[in-house]
Design a protein around this motif. Sequence first.
Motif, PDB file in Angstrom:
ATOM      1  N   ASP A 112       0.816  -1.216   0.000  1.00  0.00           N
ATOM      2  CA  ASP A 112       0.000   0.000   0.000  1.00  0.00           C
ATOM      3  C   ASP A 112       0.846   1.262   0.000  1.00  0.00           C
ATOM      4  N   VAL A 113       2.044   1.197   0.600  1.00  0.00           N
ATOM      5  CA  VAL A 113       2.981   2.316   0.594  1.00  0.00           C
ATOM      6  C   VAL A 113       4.336   1.780   0.148  1.00  0.00           C
ATOM      7  N   PHE A 114       4.917   2.411  -0.840  1.00  0.00           N
ATOM      8  CA  PHE A 114       6.194   1.967  -1.406  1.00  0.00           C
ATOM      9  C   PHE A 114       7.237   3.043  -1.149  1.00  0.00           C
ATOM     10  N   VAL A 115       8.297   2.684  -0.413  1.00  0.00           N
ATOM     11  CA  VAL A 115       9.425   3.580  -0.170  1.00  0.00           C
ATOM     12  C   VAL A 115      10.614   3.015  -0.931  1.00  0.00           C
ATOM     13  N   THR A 157      21.399  10.870  -3.655  1.00  0.00           N
ATOM     14  CA  THR A 157      20.343  10.046  -4.236  1.00  0.00           C
ATOM     15  C   THR A 157      19.047  10.244  -3.461  1.00  0.00           C
ATOM     16  N   GLU A 158      17.936  10.214  -4.160  1.00  0.00           N
ATOM     17  CA  GLU A 158      16.639  10.474  -3.539  1.00  0.00           C
ATOM     18  C   GLU A 158      16.024   9.220  -2.922  1.00  0.00           C
ATOM     19  N   ILE A 159      15.419   9.395  -1.751  1.00  0.00           N
ATOM     20  CA  ILE A 159      14.573   8.375  -1.144  1.00  0.00           C
ATOM     21  C   ILE A 159      13.138   8.848  -1.329  1.00  0.00           C
ATOM     22  N   CYS A 160      12.344   8.092  -2.066  1.00  0.00           N
ATOM     23  CA  CYS A 160      10.995   8.527  -2.427  1.00  0.00           C
ATOM     24  C   CYS A 160       9.941   7.563  -1.894  1.00  0.00           C
ATOM     25  N   ALA A 161       8.758   8.097  -1.666  1.00  0.00           N
ATOM     26  CA  ALA A 161       7.633   7.291  -1.201  1.00  0.00           C
ATOM     27  C   ALA A 161       6.408   7.600  -2.046  1.00  0.00           C
ATOM     28  N   THR A 162       5.538   6.609  -2.161  1.00  0.00           N
ATOM     29  CA  THR A 162       4.271   6.784  -2.861  1.00  0.00           C
ATOM     30  C   THR A 162       3.248   5.837  -2.247  1.00  0.00           C
ATOM     31  N   PRO A 172      13.753   7.265  -7.376  1.00  0.00           N
ATOM     32  CA  PRO A 172      12.423   7.724  -7.791  1.00  0.00           C
ATOM     33  C   PRO A 172      11.852   6.944  -8.965  1.00  0.00           C
ATOM     34  N   GLU A 173      12.658   6.152  -9.646  1.00  0.00           N
ATOM     35  CA  GLU A 173      12.201   5.519 -10.879  1.00  0.00           C
ATOM     36  C   GLU A 173      11.066   4.530 -10.639  1.00  0.00           C
ATOM     37  N   GLY A 174      11.191   3.684  -9.609  1.00  0.00           N
ATOM     38  CA  GLY A 174      10.144   2.706  -9.339  1.00  0.00           C
ATOM     39  C   GLY A 174       8.821   3.351  -8.966  1.00  0.00           C
ATOM     40  N   PRO A 175       8.803   4.237  -7.959  1.00  0.00           N
ATOM     41  CA  PRO A 175       7.555   4.921  -7.638  1.00  0.00           C
ATOM     42  C   PRO A 175       6.970   5.692  -8.815  1.00  0.00           C
TER      43      PRO A 175
END
Length: 208
Positions: A12-15, A165-170, A19-22
Amino acid sequence: MTQAIRDGLAVDVFVSASPEGPAALHRAGLFGPLRTIAWNRMVLVVRPELEAPVEDALALLADPRWRIGMSTPGADPGGDHAAAFLGRLTTTDPGRWQGLRVRCASLYGASLPDPDAPPRSPAAETLREGRADMLIAYATTADRIARALPGTRILSLPPHLAPPTEICATARFGGPEPARRFFEALQGPACAEILRRHGFLTAPVQPG
């Protein structure tokens, strides 16, 4: 992980450390917009007792005696970032860096860890078992290795060759309310403080 989610993995939440995967999941209409919650950086991790007193990361990388390990590009963002660094580096002086990639090997990160297995550090095991003399890895990974292997050296890489490098969440569209609240908490000051304690560089909190 991105492909596993596409194939039906219940997330349900992807960290993600990239950023490419999200972004791909957002373009597919499965997840909402991504948010940057922190930054990391790539460093050179030198195994304990390596007989190389040089403290210059590029000088060590240029030495043909040393075997260089990294994570697996295409399977782990850490491997992607290491490969991107190598690509930038080799273009700066092709003659000096000829043969560098031959000494680089993807030694971990090819598969997802078993969630039921005891915690372990494949990167630290790589150095402990002598499969590499140094690693191109995240700074946060390097900190864990240094705690597990006293005497490990951590050397900075030039930021123009290894930018943060970015740590992203979606969050998944239509996900449960607890997941939505967790996603919002990831963007808040309490989470930022936890990330700082674990060695991440915290990005500005994204507006809601």
